[in-house]
Write a protein that holds these residues in place. Structure first.
Motif, mmCIF file in Angstrom:
data_model
loop_
_atom_site.group_PDB
_atom_site.id
_atom_site.type_symbol
_atom_site.label_atom_id
_atom_site.label_comp_id
_atom_site.label_asym_id
_atom_site.label_seq_id
_atom_site.Cartn_x
_atom_site.Cartn_y
_atom_site.Cartn_z
ATOM 1 N N VAL A 156 -11.275 -1.758 0.801
ATOM 2 C CA VAL A 156 -10.012 -1.074 0.489
ATOM 3 C C VAL A 156 -10.286 0.214 -0.280
ATOM 4 O O VAL A 156 -9.710 1.267 0.002
ATOM 5 C CB VAL A 156 -9.077 -2.002 -0.308
ATOM 6 C CG1 VAL A 156 -7.800 -1.262 -0.703
ATOM 7 C CG2 VAL A 156 -8.726 -3.241 0.513
ATOM 8 N N PHE A 175 -5.114 -4.589 7.646
ATOM 9 C CA PHE A 175 -5.493 -4.048 6.338
ATOM 10 C C PHE A 175 -6.615 -4.899 5.767
ATOM 11 O O PHE A 175 -6.520 -6.129 5.725
ATOM 12 C CB PHE A 175 -4.289 -4.059 5.396
ATOM 13 C CG PHE A 175 -4.455 -3.157 4.206
ATOM 14 C CD1 PHE A 175 -4.012 -1.845 4.249
ATOM 15 C CD2 PHE A 175 -5.079 -3.607 3.053
ATOM 16 C CE1 PHE A 175 -4.172 -1.003 3.152
ATOM 17 C CE2 PHE A 175 -5.247 -2.783 1.956
ATOM 18 C CZ PHE A 175 -4.796 -1.475 2.000
ATOM 19 N N TRP A 212 0.833 -1.210 0.000
ATOM 20 C CA TRP A 212 0.000 0.000 0.000
ATOM 21 C C TRP A 212 0.864 1.256 0.000
ATOM 22 O O TRP A 212 0.663 2.158 -0.830
ATOM 23 C CB TRP A 212 -0.919 -0.038 1.223
ATOM 24 C CG TRP A 212 -1.646 1.228 1.539
ATOM 25 C CD1 TRP A 212 -2.292 2.055 0.669
ATOM 26 C CD2 TRP A 212 -1.823 1.803 2.836
ATOM 27 N NE1 TRP A 212 -2.870 3.121 1.336
ATOM 28 C CE2 TRP A 212 -2.593 2.976 2.678
ATOM 29 C CE3 TRP A 212 -1.423 1.426 4.123
ATOM 30 C CZ2 TRP A 212 -2.944 3.793 3.758
ATOM 31 C CZ3 TRP A 212 -1.779 2.225 5.195
ATOM 32 C CH2 TRP A 212 -2.530 3.391 5.010
ATOM 33 N N ALA A 267 -6.425 -0.241 -5.279
ATOM 34 C CA ALA A 267 -6.958 -1.310 -4.433
ATOM 35 C C ALA A 267 -6.684 -2.671 -5.056
ATOM 36 O O ALA A 267 -6.267 -3.621 -4.370
ATOM 37 C CB ALA A 267 -8.458 -1.118 -4.220
#
Length: 369
Positions: A128, A121, A51, A139
């Motif tokens: 997301v 997460f 990410w 995402a």
């Protein structure tokens, strides 16, 4: 007509028939030989690490991102460390990387992950995408690379590969063209080795199918690529229709103490340079002078005009006219705190600086009265 129907209706020699398993196989074979596999975010892969890298890599080259990523991960090794961080420290580590809304969104998203997802997460693509600063492509990339979930991606590199390979004309930002590209991206994304495929198609766009002078001779899509066949590499992807860029002028008030410290103001949390520190900025010259007089208690200020400073934003160009005032006194009657601070380049505070502040502070040594 659907992509599958279109492929069925066309002759087998049409490169669109290449979409699907053949495209993925050719790309993965190329990746096995030539793909990048030793970047920092490709080691010890977790959704958090991927990410952070995906956000930093938005509109920023890999070589630029690497040192920022390494410093960021050393300071914030997991989402809880980031969520607990002070805004200024995050922006300070981001200083120079640009597009600061990315950093602010990272911090907001980290806090939401801790508050709403227990510090884990999320592994659902809708969840997301609901996080600040994460769109469909980002995402999909995060979950594909870190969780091996099959999701197509469509960042700038992928758009360039697909528009050239399949001869898609029209600005990719147009709804109809974007929809067609998403269909192609989905058709080409395999069920197996999706993490490698996702990295591979981004690598191909970043290292071979580059914006200028693509390396078609070594591209795994050399044979089926319509742009290569028809000599259209220079015109695909179709550029955004040009519009006259607005130009704006503003005035930056630079108060400099005898010890060299300068007064900075924190920008509002949203808008240009949101949350960053920079010099107080005004639309009119007289407003900048009036502000200086009010803050210093001095009239007829001996100001010095510095060379104009130009900065380009996405939608307009800004020219800053810096006005420098060397103070005769060590202190001004200025309340510091949330809005103002004195910044000494010799002992720099860990705060996020807007790029004009960085550049103007660096250049002040050339304009000492």
């Amino acid at each position: 007509m659907s992509l599958a129907a279109a492929q069925t209706a066309r002759p087998s020699t049409d490169p669109s028939a290449f979409a699907g398993e053949q495209f993925a196989s050719a790309l993965l074979a190329w990746f096995d030989r030539n793909g990048r596999k030793h970047l920092p975010w490709q080691q010890q892969i977790t959704p958090y690490r991927v990410w952070i890298s995906e956000i930093m890599l938005q509109q920023t080259q890999v070589a630029t991102v690497i040192p920022y990523y390494e410093r960021f991960m050393q300071r914030f090794p997991d989402v809880r460390a980031l969520a607990a961080a002070d805004d200024d420290e995050v922006l300070h580590l981001w200083t120079g990387l640009g597009y600061y809304a990315r950093a602010r969104n990272l911090l907001r998203a980290a806090r939401l992950i801790v508050a709403e997802h227990g510090g884990e997460f999320p592994d659902d693509i809708e969840a997301v995408q609901a996080l600040p600063g994460i769109g469909r492509s980002t995402a999909g990339a995060i979950l594909a690379i870190s969780k091996a979930q099959r999701h197509p991606i469509l960042d700038g590199n992928v758009k360039r590969v697909l528009t050239r390979c399949f001869g898609i004309q029209g600005f990719p930002g147009e709804t109809a063209i974007e929809r067609k590209l998403w269909a192609l991206a989905d058709a080409c994304t395999p069920a197996q080795r999706v993490a490698h495929y996702t990295q591979a198609i981004m690598d191909l766009g970043a290292t071979v199918c580059v914006r200028s002078r693509p390396l078609c001779v070594v591209c795994p899509m050399h044979e089926p690529c319509i742009a290569r066949r028809d000599g259209m590499q220079a015109i695909l992807p179709t550029p955004k229709p040009r519009k006259a860029r607005p130009e704006r002028t503003a005035y930056a008030a630079i108060l400099r103490r005898p010890d060299g410290a300068v007064l900075l103001e924190r920008r509002p949390p949203t808008g240009l340079w949101g949350g960053l520190w920079t010099f107080p900025q005004f639309d009119a010259h007289e407003d900048a002078l009036a502000w200086m007089e009010q803050r210093t208690g001095e009239a007829s200020l001996p100001t010095q005009a510095l060379p104009p400073y130009s900065h380009s934003f996405t939608h307009f160009d800004l020219t800053l006219q810096p006005i420098l005032l060397h103070a005769a006194r060590e202190q001004f009657a200025i309340a510091e705190g949330e809005r103002y601070c004195w910044y000494d380049a010799k002992q720099p505070a860990k705060i996020g600086l807007a790029k004009p502040a960085v550049d103007l502070i660096r250049g002040l040594a050339d304009h000492v009265a």
